[in-house]
Design an enzyme around this catalytic site. Sequence first.
Site, PDB file in Angstrom:
ATOM      1  N   TRP A 101       0.869  -1.090  -0.054  1.00 17.58           N
ATOM      2  CA  TRP A 101       0.000  -0.058  -0.107  1.00 17.58           C
ATOM      3  C   TRP A 101       0.916   1.217   0.120  1.00 17.58           C
ATOM      4  O   TRP A 101       0.409   2.230  -0.756  1.00 17.58           O
ATOM      5  CB  TRP A 101      -0.995   0.088   1.073  1.00 17.58           C
ATOM      6  CG  TRP A 101      -1.816  -1.060   0.980  1.00 17.58           C
ATOM      7  CD1 TRP A 101      -2.082  -1.934   2.024  1.00 17.58           C
ATOM      8  CD2 TRP A 101      -2.873  -1.129   0.003  1.00 17.58           C
ATOM      9  NE1 TRP A 101      -3.219  -3.147   1.631  1.00 17.58           N
ATOM     10  CE2 TRP A 101      -3.732  -2.521   0.359  1.00 17.58           C
ATOM     11  CE3 TRP A 101      -3.387  -0.733  -1.283  1.00 17.58           C
ATOM     12  CZ2 TRP A 101      -4.743  -3.039  -0.495  1.00 17.58           C
ATOM     13  CZ3 TRP A 101      -4.239  -1.015  -2.088  1.00 17.58           C
ATOM     14  CH2 TRP A 101      -4.902  -2.316  -1.541  1.00 17.58           C
ATOM     15  N   ASP A 170      -1.789   6.779   6.317  1.00 15.58           N
ATOM     16  CA  ASP A 170      -2.901   5.866   5.642  1.00 15.58           C
ATOM     17  C   ASP A 170      -3.370   4.846   6.654  1.00 15.58           C
ATOM     18  O   ASP A 170      -2.667   4.141   7.070  1.00 15.58           O
ATOM     19  CB  ASP A 170      -2.374   5.188   4.573  1.00 15.58           C
ATOM     20  CG  ASP A 170      -3.453   4.069   3.954  1.00 15.58           C
ATOM     21  OD1 ASP A 170      -4.549   3.844   4.522  1.00 15.58           O
ATOM     22  OD2 ASP A 170      -2.841   3.320   2.892  1.00 15.58           O
ATOM     23  N   LYS A 194     -12.957  -1.641   6.306  1.00 14.73           N
ATOM     24  CA  LYS A 194     -12.355  -2.500   7.060  1.00 14.73           C
ATOM     25  C   LYS A 194     -12.583  -2.409   8.521  1.00 14.73           C
ATOM     26  O   LYS A 194     -13.269  -3.354   8.955  1.00 14.73           O
ATOM     27  CB  LYS A 194     -10.850  -2.517   6.987  1.00 14.73           C
ATOM     28  CG  LYS A 194     -10.226  -3.061   5.619  1.00 14.73           C
ATOM     29  CD  LYS A 194      -8.773  -2.380   5.086  1.00 14.73           C
ATOM     30  CE  LYS A 194      -8.940  -2.841   3.780  1.00 14.73           C
ATOM     31  NZ  LYS A 194      -7.757  -2.365   3.041  1.00 14.73           N
TER      32      LYS A 194
HETATM   33  C1  LIG Z   1      -7.206  -1.735   1.775  1.00 16.45           C
HETATM   34  C2  LIG Z   1      -6.100  -0.916   1.979  1.00 16.45           C
HETATM   35  C3  LIG Z   1      -5.887   0.193   1.168  1.00 16.45           C
HETATM   36  C4  LIG Z   1      -6.993   0.378  -0.243  1.00 16.45           C
HETATM   37  O1  LIG Z   1      -8.291   0.839   0.005  1.00 16.45           O
HETATM   38  P1  LIG Z   1      -9.274   1.048  -1.090  1.00 16.45           P
HETATM   39  O2  LIG Z   1     -10.496   1.830  -0.307  1.00 16.45           O
HETATM   40  O3  LIG Z   1      -9.714  -0.534  -1.408  1.00 16.45           O
HETATM   41  O4  LIG Z   1      -8.657   1.796  -2.129  1.00 16.45           O
HETATM   42  C5  LIG Z   1      -4.843   1.124   1.348  1.00 16.45           C
HETATM   43  N1  LIG Z   1      -4.177   1.182   2.354  1.00 16.45           N
HETATM   44  C6  LIG Z   1      -4.369   0.086   3.245  1.00 16.45           C
HETATM   45  C7  LIG Z   1      -3.487   0.250   4.386  1.00 16.45           C
HETATM   46  C8  LIG Z   1      -5.347  -0.678   3.422  1.00 16.45           C
HETATM   47  O5  LIG Z   1      -5.593  -1.753   3.976  1.00 16.45           O
END
Ligand SMILES: *Cc1c(COP(=O)(O)O)cnc(C)c1O
Length: 360
Positions: A101, A170, A194
């Site tokens: 990521w 993030d 999540k």
């Molecule tokens: C799942 C995830 C993403 C991507 O998220 P999307 O909403 O599918 O674009 C980015 N960073 C992390 C740490 C993630 O777990």
Amino acid sequence: MRVHNFSAGPSILPEQVLRKASAEMLCYEDTGMSVMEMSHRSPAYMAIQEKAKSRLIHLLEIPDSHEVLFLQGGASTQFAAVPLNLMSQHKHGVYVDTGAWSQKAIKEAKKYGQVTVLASSASDGYTTIPQLDLSGVTKADYLHITSNNTIYGTAFEALPDSGDLPLVVDMSSDILSKPIDVSKTALIYAGAQKNAGAAGLTLVIIRKDLLGKALPETPIMLNYQTHASKDSLYNTPPTFAIYIAGLVYEWIEDMGGLDGMARLNQEKANRLYNHIDQSKLFQANIALPYRSTMNVCFKLRDEELTGSFLKRAADAGLKNLKGHRSVGGLRASLYNALSLESVEALISFMEEFEAQAMSN
Ligand SMILES: *Cc1c(COP(=O)(O)O)cnc(C)c1O
């Protein structure tokens, strides 16, 4: 009839949330319609969005210095929005590479300015979190980290001190899992699917003094100022996902807020890691200081048994335990809504599986 759902995302939601949404599906309060059928400008809907926002502010203790935005496009869209909005002075972002990521964020940022990768754990297969030394960094707009690395099961133990450099995080896979000091951050972003709601909603929490400085080529929809000035109602927001997120925040309040969540999450993770560590058959991928409480990545010492473990676990109602395809092995995601009972069910199953494997 509901399974133990260890999915990494989209992932398990609290049953209380699903029941309430289900009871209100045909008719929300006295409106005679579903939330999905409402104008986003209607008083009933605007109250839903207001309430979700105030609950999030309350849970995370978001100070007045920061604005909450309800956006779309997932965390992946933020990989571009962050440099477009924040590379305002030096056109220079500093990134920490802790896995796939982070790398995607880095790749996108390079399109808009200079990127420095301050530290990386690539050389050990992303099984650690690197130490950060900011002393050599000059003329940069921000420092970007990924607080929890969903694919590998590593996490920053605490937010790093970024000094004068605005800290961008993030937090897609650990937002709302424990209390954090939002005032230490310049920008937090997270896909909601999540730990913070349903797919379709992306959260951004941004320090207000960083608004209105986007690069001129920034598309209107990627400019945070657009959404901040209209309270996330510039265009049609993901109304149903915001409604679900509001119900999730209400549930977290009922669970004792983020202190309650942190206690429960630590207990779940401790139980599972302790079981793996004492086992002769299972082995954790990540060493103690770097372990995520959200995504527990582990494997069978005899990797040939992985397929049969996954199949028998699924038959026993323990679903989505397969590790990410780039890592292999097993991964149990223990997000907020996953109960301690589900972790106990997994541990019992692992005990049974190990006893049988050892007797063969
Ligand atoms: C799942 C995830 C993403 C991507 O998220 P999307 O909403 O599918 O674009 C980015 N960073 C992390 C740490 C993630 O777990």
